[in-house]
Design a protein around this motif. Sequence first.
Motif, short mmCIF file in Angstrom:
data_model
loop_
_atom_site.label_atom_id
_atom_site.label_comp_id
_atom_site.label_asym_id
_atom_site.label_seq_id
_atom_site.Cartn_x
_atom_site.Cartn_y
_atom_site.Cartn_z
N ASP A 1 0.86 -1.17 0.00
CA ASP A 1 0.00 0.00 0.00
C ASP A 1 0.90 1.23 0.00
OD1 ASP A 1 -1.70 2.10 0.56
OD2 ASP A 1 -2.77 1.09 2.19
N THR B 1 0.33 4.06 0.73
CA THR B 1 0.11 4.96 1.88
C THR B 1 1.28 4.86 2.87
OG1 THR B 1 -2.21 4.32 1.63
CG2 THR B 1 -1.66 5.71 3.51
N ARG C 1 3.94 7.14 1.44
CA ARG C 1 3.54 8.55 1.54
C ARG C 1 3.62 9.04 2.99
NH1 ARG C 1 -0.46 7.34 -2.43
NH2 ARG C 1 -2.08 7.19 -0.85
N VAL D 1 1.41 5.32 9.17
CA VAL D 1 0.32 5.06 8.23
C VAL D 1 -1.03 5.36 8.88
CG1 VAL D 1 0.12 2.59 8.78
CG2 VAL D 1 -0.45 3.38 6.49
N GLY E 1 -3.25 7.95 6.83
CA GLY E 1 -4.39 7.37 6.13
C GLY E 1 -5.06 6.33 6.99
N SER F 1 -6.95 3.64 5.21
CA SER F 1 -6.29 2.87 4.15
C SER F 1 -6.24 1.39 4.52
CB SER F 1 -4.87 3.40 3.93
OG SER F 1 -4.12 3.21 5.11
#
Lengths: 288, 283
Positions: A249, A251, A254, A262, A266, A269
Motif C-alpha cells: 500500500d 500509503t 507517503r 500510516v 491514512g 487505508s
Amino acid sequence: MKELVIVSGKGGTGKTTVVASFAGLARNKVVCDADVDAADLHLILAPEVEHRHDFVSGHKAVIIQDKCSQCGLCRDLCRRDAIDAHYVVDSLECEGCGVCYYFCPEKAIEFPDNKCGEWFISSTRFGPMVHARLGIAEENSGKLVTLVRQEAKKIAEKRQFGLILTDGPPGVGCPVIACIGGASAALIVAEPTVSGRHDMERVIQLANHFKVPCLLCINKYDLNPAETDALESLAKSEGIPIVGKLPFDLTFTRAMVQGKTVLELGGDSNGAKAVREAWSSLSQALGL
Amino acid sequence: MKGMIISVASGKGGTGKTTIATNLAVPLSEKAQLLDCDVEQPNAHLFLNPTFTHSVKVTVPVPHVDEKKCNLCGKCAEICQFKAIVVIGKSVLTFPDMCHSCGGCVEVCPEKAITERGREVGLIERGYADGLDFVHGRLRVGEAMSPPLIKKLRTYQDTSKATIIDAPPGTSCPVIAAMKGTDFVLLVTEPTPFGLYDLKLAAGAVRILGIPCGIIINRSDLGDNRVKEFADEEGIPVLLEIPFDRRIAEIYSRGELIVEVMPEWKERFLGLYESITRIANRD
C-alpha cells in the motif's frame, strides 16, 4: 514487563514502519531503537532529546611519533596490519586489542578510550524513546545495542510500563545477537520474496538458538502469493504464530515521506486497517 | 590489465544492493566475478543458482591453555581487552566467542602455555553461474563477528576480472571490511527519508575511505526529490534510476534477474558498468 523486539533478517522489509505504527497503538510503553548502525525510527517519531550521553567503548592505539624508535615490534605483533610503515595507526583497522600498547619497549603508544557514538533519552508524541547513533565505521555496535535496551528497561521499570517495543537491526550478526537475547518475543517482519524467506529461516535459527519465541508479520503479502504461502508454511512448521499480513500500500511510503505513521496519514487505508488488526492479534499473543 | 573492483553498498537494508550486484555482474559473464560479502544474509546465490565446486570452513584462532604448563600468573587475562580469558581460582577459562584473535595472550604468556586452535565462524563457497565466477560467505548462525569471514572472502578476488562486491547493509565494521580497497562504490538508495538518512551515513563512510562513488536510486518515483538534491550538493553522480515497476518487484520476489526477464535492462546495466569505468579511471 514484556520486551518485543522487531527483527527481519533481511533489511528493508518494513521493521521500522511497523514499529512506528505500533508505537502509536500501544499504551504505556517505551520505544527503543536498537538499529544503532542505521537508525531510522527517529525520522517518524521526531524525538525531542532530553538526555544525551557519549558512548565510550574500548580503546584505540595512538603512536606518539617523538617517542617511537621504529623498532617494528608493534607492526610484527599487530595481526590487523593496522600500523603502516610510517608508524601511524589506521583507526579503521585498529580493534583496540592493546597488544602494541602492552609490548612497546619505548612506551610510545597511548591507548585512550574510544568514543564511538552517542545515545539519547527522548520524548515523543508516543511516549519515551531510547535511541543511539553509532559513529560511522565504528565497532562495538553490540555493546551499544545492549546499552539502549538496558536504558529502555530502566525507564519501563521506573514508570511501571508493561512493554518495551524494540526496533532491531537487520542480519544475524553481533548487533542482532545483542538485540534478541533475553527478549520476551521476536516479531519477524518478512516479505514474500525468495530472499525474504531465506533470511527469515536464518533469523528463526538464531531466535531458536537463544530460545526466544517468534511471531510473524508478513509485509507486502500480496506481492507474491506463492511466496506468502511458502512463508506461512515455514511459520507453521516452526510453530510460529502469524499475527498479521500487511498489503502493498503506497500509503506507507507517503506517510514515511511526511514523517508520519500510516495510521496518522491514512487511517482508513488498507495498510492502516491491516496494521490495527496485526496489533490486536499481537497484543493478544503477548498477553498485553 | 587489473580488473576493477566495484562494491555495492547502501546504509539502509532492502534498497536493492543484491539486485544491482547480480544484474550488473551477469551481463559481464566470464569477464566478471561476484563476491557476496553480505555474509549474515547472503542472497545473491538465490538469483544466480551457481553450481558450487568449492567449499571451505573459515576459522579464527582462539587460545587453548595447557593447564600443565600454566602457573596462573594472570598475564593473559590482564592483556585481553575482550574478557575472553580469565583466571578463576586454580583454572583459566576461555570464552572463544568473545575472542578477537589478537594473539596477545599467546605472546604474553611467560610459560608458553597458550597455543591457538581454530574456531569456526562460517563457510566460503565458490562456483560458477554460467560463465560468472561466484563466491559467497555464510556466517554460522549464532556467530557474532562477520569481519574475519568477509576479509577471508575478499582474498578470493580475481584481479584479472571485474570484481563486484555485494556489501552488507549499515555503516559499521562489516561494511568497511567489504568496501575497503575497492575502486568504486555504488550506493543504492530509495528516495524516502529512511533511504536519504542512511545514504548520508553510507556516503560518510565512503568519504572516510576516500573511494569514488555514484548513486543508484531504486523505486525512484516513490518518494520525494531530496535524494537527488543531496547528490547534487555533494557532487555525487546519479548513475541509474529504476522507477517502481510491479513487474520488477515480482521478478525479484521470484528470485529472477531483471536482465534476463526484461532484456532491455541488459543494455542499461552494461551502460552502468561503462559509466563506472569512465569515472573510476578519470579519478
